[in-house]
Design a protein around this motif. Structure first.
Motif, PDB file in Angstrom:
ATOM      1  N   ASP A  66       0.821  -1.203   0.000  1.00 31.67           N
ATOM      2  CA  ASP A  66       0.000   0.000   0.000  1.00 31.67           C
ATOM      3  C   ASP A  66       0.861   1.262   0.000  1.00 31.67           C
ATOM      4  O   ASP A  66       0.582   2.230  -0.713  1.00 31.67           O
ATOM      5  CB  ASP A  66      -0.919   0.015   1.224  1.00 31.67           C
ATOM      6  N   VAL A  67       1.901   1.251   0.826  1.00 36.88           N
ATOM      7  CA  VAL A  67       2.791   2.411   0.921  1.00 36.88           C
ATOM      8  C   VAL A  67       3.518   2.641  -0.396  1.00 36.88           C
ATOM      9  O   VAL A  67       3.620   3.787  -0.869  1.00 36.88           O
ATOM     10  CB  VAL A  67       3.796   2.227   2.080  1.00 36.88           C
ATOM     11  N   THR A  68       4.013   1.590  -1.014  1.00 35.33           N
ATOM     12  CA  THR A  68       4.730   1.761  -2.282  1.00 35.33           C
ATOM     13  C   THR A  68       3.779   2.178  -3.403  1.00 35.33           C
ATOM     14  O   THR A  68       4.146   2.983  -4.268  1.00 35.33           O
ATOM     15  CB  THR A  68       5.467   0.472  -2.669  1.00 35.33           C
ATOM     16  N   GLU A  69       2.561   1.659  -3.397  1.00 38.35           N
ATOM     17  CA  GLU A  69       1.590   2.055  -4.429  1.00 38.35           C
ATOM     18  C   GLU A  69       1.281   3.544  -4.326  1.00 38.35           C
ATOM     19  O   GLU A  69       1.260   4.265  -5.335  1.00 38.35           O
ATOM     20  CB  GLU A  69       0.312   1.234  -4.283  1.00 38.35           C
ATOM     21  N   ALA A  70       1.028   4.023  -3.127  1.00 39.48           N
ATOM     22  CA  ALA A  70       0.730   5.444  -2.950  1.00 39.48           C
ATOM     23  C   ALA A  70       1.955   6.310  -3.262  1.00 39.48           C
ATOM     24  O   ALA A  70       1.824   7.416  -3.812  1.00 39.48           O
ATOM     25  CB  ALA A  70       0.254   5.699  -1.526  1.00 39.48           C
ATOM     26  N   SER A  71       3.144   5.826  -2.937  1.00 45.33           N
ATOM     27  CA  SER A  71       4.371   6.594  -3.188  1.00 45.33           C
ATOM     28  C   SER A  71       4.625   6.767  -4.678  1.00 45.33           C
ATOM     29  O   SER A  71       5.078   7.829  -5.128  1.00 45.33           O
ATOM     30  CB  SER A  71       5.567   5.894  -2.541  1.00 45.33           C
ATOM     31  N   ARG A  72       4.333   5.726  -5.448  1.00 41.50           N
ATOM     32  CA  ARG A  72       4.580   5.779  -6.887  1.00 41.50           C
ATOM     33  C   ARG A  72       3.549   6.629  -7.625  1.00 41.50           C
ATOM     34  O   ARG A  72       3.850   7.204  -8.669  1.00 41.50           O
ATOM     35  CB  ARG A  72       4.574   4.364  -7.476  1.00 41.50           C
ATOM     36  N   ASN A  73       2.341   6.697  -7.097  1.00 41.05           N
ATOM     37  CA  ASN A  73       1.242   7.339  -7.809  1.00 41.05           C
ATOM     38  C   ASN A  73       1.011   8.753  -7.299  1.00 41.05           C
ATOM     39  O   ASN A  73       0.038   9.055  -6.606  1.00 41.05           O
ATOM     40  CB  ASN A  73      -0.032   6.508  -7.654  1.00 41.05           C
ATOM     41  N   GLY A  74       1.935   9.640  -7.647  1.00 42.77           N
ATOM     42  CA  GLY A  74       1.828  11.019  -7.199  1.00 42.77           C
ATOM     43  C   GLY A  74       0.670  11.777  -7.824  1.00 42.77           C
ATOM     44  O   GLY A  74       0.244  12.803  -7.298  1.00 42.77           O
ATOM     45  N   ALA A  75       0.141  11.285  -8.941  1.00 39.36           N
ATOM     46  CA  ALA A  75      -0.982  11.956  -9.586  1.00 39.36           C
ATOM     47  C   ALA A  75      -2.256  11.847  -8.754  1.00 39.36           C
ATOM     48  O   ALA A  75      -3.122  12.722  -8.819  1.00 39.36           O
ATOM     49  CB  ALA A  75      -1.213  11.362 -10.974  1.00 39.36           C
ATOM     50  N   PRO A 366       9.426   4.465  -3.128  1.00 37.92           N
ATOM     51  CA  PRO A 366       9.757   4.816  -4.510  1.00 37.92           C
ATOM     52  C   PRO A 366       8.920   5.982  -5.001  1.00 37.92           C
ATOM     53  O   PRO A 366       7.914   6.355  -4.395  1.00 37.92           O
ATOM     54  CB  PRO A 366       9.405   3.522  -5.269  1.00 37.92           C
ATOM     55  N   GLY A 367       9.351   6.576  -6.101  1.00 42.27           N
ATOM     56  CA  GLY A 367       8.587   7.670  -6.681  1.00 42.27           C
ATOM     57  C   GLY A 367       9.324   8.990  -6.653  1.00 42.27           C
ATOM     58  O   GLY A 367      10.498   9.072  -6.264  1.00 42.27           O
ATOM     59  N   ALA A 368       8.612  10.030  -7.028  1.00 36.99           N
ATOM     60  CA  ALA A 368       9.223  11.352  -7.198  1.00 36.99           C
ATOM     61  C   ALA A 368       9.717  11.951  -5.895  1.00 36.99           C
ATOM     62  O   ALA A 368      10.572  12.844  -5.906  1.00 36.99           O
ATOM     63  CB  ALA A 368       8.219  12.304  -7.841  1.00 36.99           C
ATOM     64  N   HIS A 369       9.201  11.482  -4.762  1.00 36.64           N
ATOM     65  CA  HIS A 369       9.567  12.087  -3.476  1.00 36.64           C
ATOM     66  C   HIS A 369      10.570  11.249  -2.685  1.00 36.64           C
ATOM     67  O   HIS A 369      10.753  11.484  -1.485  1.00 36.64           O
ATOM     68  CB  HIS A 369       8.308  12.325  -2.640  1.00 36.64           C
TER      69      HIS A 369
END
Length: 420
Positions: A66-75, A366-369
């Motif tokens: 859940d944490v990685t899914e939310a981290s990747r989906n900044g939109a 992961p992701g932009a942040h």
């Protein structure tokens, strides 16, 4: 408490309430283990907290997936208006400036492109020599003082000097910077005490203004007479016609106070505590420091999870593990829970510096942040402990760590140590 079937009563489990974070660590881990087993992310109402914006509550994201899914989906999962939970009042950003971590694309992309110059390979290579000298000074101070508080004698001064070296803060300003840093840390230490928050709010405000205004002043000076430091690089940066304003430069330094001074310092305290409590892992590390230290750093940040949680705001209709989310809903990413997810980590409650793979989310997932300063934090810890174990190989806990009760970070207020 737990009933005979091992099922946690919801009425006794409220991770939004401040008193939950005063519970023993083992109870908190048990609570999050129970939450990870639930069919979908649970909702927690937001209690009233002084100096915070009122909110209806949040869904707790406690599984690693859940944490990685939310981290990747900044939109869909936005950092704006604020990643802290509870959120500060709206007027705060107009006074202190709005941090990089509270922004989303395209503004986040613009600022990150500029401030990434602070962590360019050339800057990190130049900082390495300073870092080693600061580690020598910190360990010498501990050795001269004899047994004492590792936080006061080592981690606060070491990490403050490293960030000041990175930015090019003059030596004459550093004693005041250290006092301001300690005031901001003390304010964070009373997050679970409403009266304490109010008592320390004025001191924290003065410290925050002081830190911000110092860097704004230095930025003006370095635009006229640039040097070989990060303030000069950022104040004079022109990336496709873009540059940091004075307020943005000040806000970036305030972020560095947490990301480059406070959080790495607490991580170092956790490191010494964990290696004292697990002598087999300490022995393994010292048997081949260069081989095991990279894995040890990752395991320390996974196990301790210095930043406990950050918030996201939902911007579009979305379904996450069966839970319908609407625009404006809040979710909180609990890194401490994701880093102990049994679905990802074998024996997650075991401290093992040889663990591999170790896909922890202690640097924000992961992701932009993903944390810009992750490499700096790892090098800070690696350099300090190489000096520490070379000079004081038997340094260890003299008494249990004194935790800093906080809803935001897993911090240590005092760490009494001793050595021969």
């Amino acid at each position: 408490m737990w009933d005979p079937l091992g099922v946690k009563l919801i009425a006794d489990l409220d991770i939004a309430k401040l008193d939950f974070w005063e519970r023993p660590v083992s109870e908190r881990h048990e609570a999050f283990a129970w939450l990870r087993e639930q069919e979908r992310p649970l909702f927690f109402a937001q209690p009233k907290v002084p100096l915070a914006r009122a909110g209806k509550g949040f869904h707790a994201l406690v599984r690693h997936a859940d944490v990685t899914e939310a981290s990747r989906n900044g939109a869909v999962f936005a950092n704006s208006p604020a990643v802290t939970n509870p959120e500060p009042p709206k007027w705060v950003k107009y006074i202190y400036g709005d941090s990089l971590e509270n922004k989303d694309a395209p503004e986040h992309t613009r600022l990150r492109r500029i401030v990434s110059r602070a962590f360019a390979p050339r800057m990190m290579a130049r900082l390495e020599e300073h870092m080693r000298r600061r580690a020598e000074e910190a360990v010498s101070a501990l050795a001269a003082a004899g047994p004492g508080d590792f936080v006061e004698l080592v981690t606060q001064t070491y990490t403050t000097h490293v960030v000041c070296d990175l930015l090019g803060i003059p030596d004459a300003d550093r004693p005041q910077v250290l006092r301001w840093v300690r005031d901001t840390v003390e304010y964070q230490a009373v997050r679970s005490d409403p009266k304490g928050m109010l008592r320390h709010a004025a001191k924290n405000t003065r410290a925050t203004f002081g830190l911000r205004n110092l860097v704004i002043r230095l930025g003006r000076e370095r635009r006229k007479e640039p040097g070989d430091d990060v303030i000069s690089a950022l104040a004079g940066a022109d990336v496709e016609g873009e540059r940091l304003t004075g307020m943005e430069l000040g806000a970036f330094f305030l972020l560095l106070v947490v990301a480059g001074i406070d959080t790495p310092g607490h991580t170092m305290s956790h490191a010494l505590a964990l290696l004292s409590e697990h002598p087999d892992q300490r022995e393994l590390l010292l048997s081949d420091y260069d081989r095991y230290m990279p894995g040890a750093v990752d395991e320390i940040v996974r196990y301790a999870s210095p930043i406990t949680q950050l918030q996201r705001t939902v911007t579009a209709e979305y379904e996450l593990r069966g839970q319908r989310l609407a625009p404006g809903d809040k979710v909180v990413l609990f890194y401490n829970s994701a880093n102990r997810d049994e679905r990802v980590f074998t024996d997650p409650d075991v401290f093992d510096i040889s663990r591999g793979p170790n896909p922890h989310v202690a640097f924000g997932g992961p992701g932009a942040h993903y944390c810009l300063g992750a490499h700096l934090a790892k090098r800070e810890l690696t350099v300090l402990f190489q000096e520490l174990f070379t000079r004081l190989p038997d340094v260890r806990l003299a008494a249990p760590p004194e935790p800093m009760v906080s809803t935001f970070n897993n911090a240590i207020r005092r760490l009494p140590v001793t050595f021969s």
